[in-house]
Design a protein around this motif. Structure first.
Motif, PDB file in Angstrom:
ATOM      1  N   TYR A  92       1.098 -26.431  21.374  1.00 15.41           N
ATOM      2  CA  TYR A  92      -0.263 -26.964  21.405  1.00 15.41           C
ATOM      3  C   TYR A  92      -1.191 -25.948  22.063  1.00 15.41           C
ATOM      4  O   TYR A  92      -0.947 -25.523  23.187  1.00 15.41           O
ATOM      5  CB  TYR A  92      -0.331 -28.264  22.216  1.00 15.41           C
ATOM      6  CG  TYR A  92       0.293 -29.457  21.536  1.00 15.41           C
ATOM      7  CD1 TYR A  92      -0.459 -30.298  20.715  1.00 15.41           C
ATOM      8  CD2 TYR A  92       1.647 -29.738  21.707  1.00 15.41           C
ATOM      9  CE1 TYR A  92       0.119 -31.388  20.087  1.00 15.41           C
ATOM     10  CE2 TYR A  92       2.240 -30.823  21.075  1.00 15.41           C
ATOM     11  CZ  TYR A  92       1.470 -31.644  20.272  1.00 15.41           C
ATOM     12  OH  TYR A  92       2.052 -32.717  19.640  1.00 15.41           O
ATOM     13  N   ASP A  93      -2.222 -25.563  21.333  1.00 18.69           N
ATOM     14  CA  ASP A  93      -3.314 -24.823  21.959  1.00 18.69           C
ATOM     15  C   ASP A  93      -4.480 -25.807  22.074  1.00 18.69           C
ATOM     16  O   ASP A  93      -4.342 -26.997  21.773  1.00 18.69           O
ATOM     17  CB  ASP A  93      -3.681 -23.576  21.147  1.00 18.69           C
ATOM     18  CG  ASP A  93      -4.001 -23.894  19.686  1.00 18.69           C
ATOM     19  OD1 ASP A  93      -4.156 -25.094  19.344  1.00 18.69           O
ATOM     20  OD2 ASP A  93      -4.094 -22.957  18.874  1.00 18.69           O
ATOM     21  N   GLU A  94      -5.628 -25.344  22.510  1.00 16.81           N
ATOM     22  CA  GLU A  94      -6.745 -26.264  22.719  1.00 16.81           C
ATOM     23  C   GLU A  94      -7.187 -26.914  21.406  1.00 16.81           C
ATOM     24  O   GLU A  94      -7.551 -28.095  21.374  1.00 16.81           O
ATOM     25  CB  GLU A  94      -7.902 -25.530  23.386  1.00 16.81           C
ATOM     26  CG  GLU A  94      -7.577 -25.084  24.818  1.00 16.81           C
ATOM     27  CD  GLU A  94      -8.773 -24.515  25.554  1.00 16.81           C
ATOM     28  OE1 GLU A  94      -9.897 -25.013  25.336  1.00 16.81           O
ATOM     29  OE2 GLU A  94      -8.599 -23.572  26.347  1.00 16.81           O
ATOM     30  N   LYS A  95      -7.124 -26.177  20.311  1.00 18.31           N
ATOM     31  CA  LYS A  95      -7.515 -26.721  19.005  1.00 18.31           C
ATOM     32  C   LYS A  95      -6.583 -27.855  18.599  1.00 18.31           C
ATOM     33  O   LYS A  95      -7.024 -28.920  18.146  1.00 18.31           O
ATOM     34  CB  LYS A  95      -7.495 -25.613  17.957  1.00 18.31           C
ATOM     35  CG  LYS A  95      -7.845 -26.071  16.553  1.00 18.31           C
ATOM     36  CD  LYS A  95      -7.861 -24.893  15.589  1.00 18.31           C
ATOM     37  CE  LYS A  95      -8.239 -25.339  14.175  1.00 18.31           C
ATOM     38  NZ  LYS A  95      -7.225 -26.219  13.578  1.00 18.31           N
ATOM     39  N   LYS A  96      -5.280 -27.653  18.770  1.00 23.49           N
ATOM     40  CA  LYS A  96      -4.318 -28.677  18.374  1.00 23.49           C
ATOM     41  C   LYS A  96      -4.392 -29.889  19.301  1.00 23.49           C
ATOM     42  O   LYS A  96      -4.165 -31.022  18.875  1.00 23.49           O
ATOM     43  CB  LYS A  96      -2.898 -28.096  18.358  1.00 23.49           C
ATOM     44  CG  LYS A  96      -1.892 -28.990  17.660  1.00 23.49           C
ATOM     45  CD  LYS A  96      -0.563 -28.293  17.445  1.00 23.49           C
ATOM     46  CE  LYS A  96       0.430 -29.234  16.761  1.00 23.49           C
ATOM     47  NZ  LYS A  96       1.746 -28.582  16.562  1.00 23.49           N
ATOM     48  N   LEU A  97      -4.721 -29.668  20.568  1.00 26.96           N
ATOM     49  CA  LEU A  97      -4.912 -30.794  21.489  1.00 26.96           C
ATOM     50  C   LEU A  97      -6.102 -31.637  21.059  1.00 26.96           C
ATOM     51  O   LEU A  97      -6.065 -32.876  21.156  1.00 26.96           O
ATOM     52  CB  LEU A  97      -5.122 -30.287  22.918  1.00 26.96           C
ATOM     53  CG  LEU A  97      -3.884 -29.731  23.632  1.00 26.96           C
ATOM     54  CD1 LEU A  97      -4.282 -29.128  24.973  1.00 26.96           C
ATOM     55  CD2 LEU A  97      -2.821 -30.810  23.830  1.00 26.96           C
ATOM     56  N   MET A  98      -7.144 -31.004  20.578  1.00 26.04           N
ATOM     57  CA  MET A  98      -8.309 -31.736  20.080  1.00 26.04           C
ATOM     58  C   MET A  98      -7.918 -32.599  18.888  1.00 26.04           C
ATOM     59  O   MET A  98      -8.359 -33.742  18.751  1.00 26.04           O
ATOM     60  CB  MET A  98      -9.411 -30.756  19.681  1.00 26.04           C
ATOM     61  CG  MET A  98     -10.046 -30.024  20.848  1.00 26.04           C
ATOM     62  SD  MET A  98     -11.105 -31.080  21.854  1.00 26.04           S
ATOM     63  CE  MET A  98     -12.500 -31.291  20.757  1.00 26.04           C
ATOM     64  N   GLU A  99      -7.055 -32.067  18.031  1.00 26.19           N
ATOM     65  CA  GLU A  99      -6.586 -32.830  16.882  1.00 26.19           C
ATOM     66  C   GLU A  99      -5.740 -34.020  17.325  1.00 26.19           C
ATOM     67  O   GLU A  99      -5.831 -35.114  16.766  1.00 26.19           O
ATOM     68  CB  GLU A  99      -5.775 -31.930  15.950  1.00 26.19           C
ATOM     69  CG  GLU A  99      -6.595 -30.821  15.290  1.00 26.19           C
ATOM     70  CD  GLU A  99      -5.736 -29.804  14.566  1.00 26.19           C
ATOM     71  OE1 GLU A  99      -4.487 -29.897  14.655  1.00 26.19           O
ATOM     72  OE2 GLU A  99      -6.306 -28.904  13.913  1.00 26.19           O
ATOM     73  N   ALA A 100      -4.923 -33.812  18.366  1.00 25.58           N
ATOM     74  CA  ALA A 100      -4.065 -34.889  18.870  1.00 25.58           C
ATOM     75  C   ALA A 100      -4.897 -36.018  19.466  1.00 25.58           C
ATOM     76  O   ALA A 100      -4.592 -37.197  19.267  1.00 25.58           O
ATOM     77  CB  ALA A 100      -3.098 -34.345  19.919  1.00 25.58           C
ATOM     78  N   GLN A 101      -5.967 -35.687  20.175  1.00 28.90           N
ATOM     79  CA  GLN A 101      -6.786 -36.738  20.764  1.00 28.90           C
ATOM     80  C   GLN A 101      -7.561 -37.473  19.680  1.00 28.90           C
ATOM     81  O   GLN A 101      -7.789 -38.683  19.772  1.00 28.90           O
ATOM     82  CB  GLN A 101      -7.722 -36.169  21.850  1.00 28.90           C
ATOM     83  CG  GLN A 101      -8.859 -35.298  21.364  1.00 28.90           C
ATOM     84  CD  GLN A 101     -10.087 -36.061  20.891  1.00 28.90           C
ATOM     85  OE1 GLN A 101     -10.319 -37.178  21.345  1.00 28.90           O
ATOM     86  NE2 GLN A 101     -10.850 -35.460  19.996  1.00 28.90           N
ATOM     87  N   GLY A 102      -7.939 -36.750  18.631  1.00 25.75           N
ATOM     88  CA  GLY A 102      -8.673 -37.387  17.544  1.00 25.75           C
ATOM     89  C   GLY A 102      -7.842 -38.424  16.800  1.00 25.75           C
ATOM     90  O   GLY A 102      -8.351 -39.460  16.370  1.00 25.75           O
ATOM     91  N   SER A 103      -6.547 -38.149  16.668  1.00 21.96           N
ATOM     92  CA  SER A 103      -5.661 -39.074  15.949  1.00 21.96           C
ATOM     93  C   SER A 103      -5.085 -40.154  16.860  1.00 21.96           C
ATOM     94  O   SER A 103      -4.417 -41.067  16.406  1.00 21.96           O
ATOM     95  CB  SER A 103      -4.506 -38.291  15.311  1.00 21.96           C
ATOM     96  OG  SER A 103      -3.702 -37.687  16.308  1.00 21.96           O
ATOM     97  N   ARG A 104      -5.336 -40.014  18.171  1.00 21.79           N
ATOM     98  CA  ARG A 104      -4.813 -40.954  19.182  1.00 21.79           C
ATOM     99  C   ARG A 104      -3.299 -41.114  19.060  1.00 21.79           C
ATOM    100  O   ARG A 104      -2.720 -42.172  19.248  1.00 21.79           O
ATOM    101  CB  ARG A 104      -5.501 -42.304  19.017  1.00 21.79           C
ATOM    102  CG  ARG A 104      -5.200 -43.352  20.090  1.00 21.79           C
ATOM    103  CD  ARG A 104      -5.625 -42.916  21.478  1.00 21.79           C
ATOM    104  NE  ARG A 104      -5.306 -43.930  22.484  1.00 21.79           N
ATOM    105  CZ  ARG A 104      -5.493 -43.799  23.782  1.00 21.79           C
ATOM    106  NH1 ARG A 104      -5.998 -42.678  24.243  1.00 21.79           N
ATOM    107  NH2 ARG A 104      -5.174 -44.758  24.621  1.00 21.79           N
ATOM    108  N   SER A 105      -2.645 -40.011  18.734  1.00 22.53           N
ATOM    109  CA  SER A 105      -1.196 -40.044  18.568  1.00 22.53           C
ATOM    110  C   SER A 105      -0.496 -39.772  19.886  1.00 22.53           C
ATOM    111  O   SER A 105      -1.029 -39.090  20.766  1.00 22.53           O
ATOM    112  CB  SER A 105      -0.749 -39.007  17.534  1.00 22.53           C
ATOM    113  OG  SER A 105      -1.160 -37.709  17.922  1.00 22.53           O
ATOM    114  N   GLN A 106       0.704 -40.330  20.046  1.00 23.35           N
ATOM    115  CA  GLN A 106       1.505 -40.067  21.230  1.00 23.35           C
ATOM    116  C   GLN A 106       2.098 -38.667  21.125  1.00 23.35           C
ATOM    117  O   GLN A 106       2.589 -38.275  20.078  1.00 23.35           O
ATOM    118  CB  GLN A 106       2.624 -41.090  21.350  1.00 23.35           C
ATOM    119  CG  GLN A 106       2.138 -42.507  21.600  1.00 23.35           C
ATOM    120  CD  GLN A 106       3.296 -43.491  21.702  1.00 23.35           C
ATOM    121  OE1 GLN A 106       4.447 -43.133  21.492  1.00 23.35           O
ATOM    122  NE2 GLN A 106       2.987 -44.735  22.023  1.00 23.35           N
TER     123      GLN A 106
END
Length: 225
Positions: A92-106
């Motif tokens: 996870y870089d910052e871009k992928k973390l942004m994607e993870a928060q957007g999908s509200r995935s665990q």
């Protein structure tokens, strides 16, 4: 003669390529940043460093020495559980973390893959708070619980393989602290004067492929000549 020379040149090129591939050594990587000395020390002592080194892709949410001080006096078992929650089992870089928060995935952590986590203790959520700060929280926390752990900075990364990100404080799932009081507490002294000694890291997948390829190529050369 020309064929043999050509084959040897190819083997030399393969060896040169393989020499550029190194297995991950998280202890050495963090050792370049003395502000994470204590975090680094306990990754080694709890054997979490070995587990990190064996992964193809991994993200470490590092704590500096000031943040680690909040775990002083906690049991070794609790500290290992908390630190393993700071290891994400993917890149996870910052871009992928942004994607993870957007999908509200665990997001799965090493604590979950260890089999020791209960319920959702081994998962975290990523969220945006305040004015766009990336924040983290335990998936086992009560609904609506605030996200109090924020991303401080990117320390270092190798795209697709390893990412080290500093966060502001430990991510603690409910019930982890105080769950066991029989274990020895986290030591607080002499950790800077005694830097961790790295265990020999496991070969990466790429390294194993290279070693196998070189062995097979060498065998063919012996058969040919």
């Amino acid at each position: 003669m020309g064929s043999r020379k050509s084959s040897l040149v190819r083997l030399a090129l393969v060896l040169a390529f393989c020499s550029t591939i190194h297995a991950l050594d998280i202890t050495k990587l963090l050792g370049q940043h003395p502000e994470y000395a204590r975090f680094n020390k306990y990754l080694t002592e709890t054997k979490l460093a070995d587990q990190i080194n064996s992964r193809k892709a991994v993200t470490v949410l590092a704590l500096d020495d000031a943040a680690m001080a909040s775990l002083s006096g906690e049991s070794a078992e609790a500290v290992k559980a908390i630190l393993s929650t700071h290891v994400l089992v993917d890149f996870y870089d910052e871009k992928k973390l942004m994607e993870a928060q957007g999908s509200r995935s665990q997001v799965e952590t090493l604590f979950q893959s260890s089999g020791a986590a209960k319920n959702k203790e081994g998962y975290i959520y990523v969220a945006l708070i305040n004015e766009g700060e990336i924040a983290f929280g335990s998936a086992a926390a009560a609904p609506g619980a605030p996200f109090e752990v924020v991303l401080v900075r990117t320390v270092t990364m190798e795209p697709g393989a390893v990412s080290v990100l500093q966060v502001s404080k430990p991510i603690v799932a409910p019930g982890i602290i105080g769950a066991s009081t029989a274990k020895a507490p986290l030591a607080t002294a002499s950790y800077i004067a005694q830097p961790p000694v790295a265990a020999a890291p496991a070969p990466s997948s790429a390294s194993r492929v290279c070693m196998g390829f070189v062995g097979a190529f060498a065998s063919l050369l012996m058969l040919a000549f």
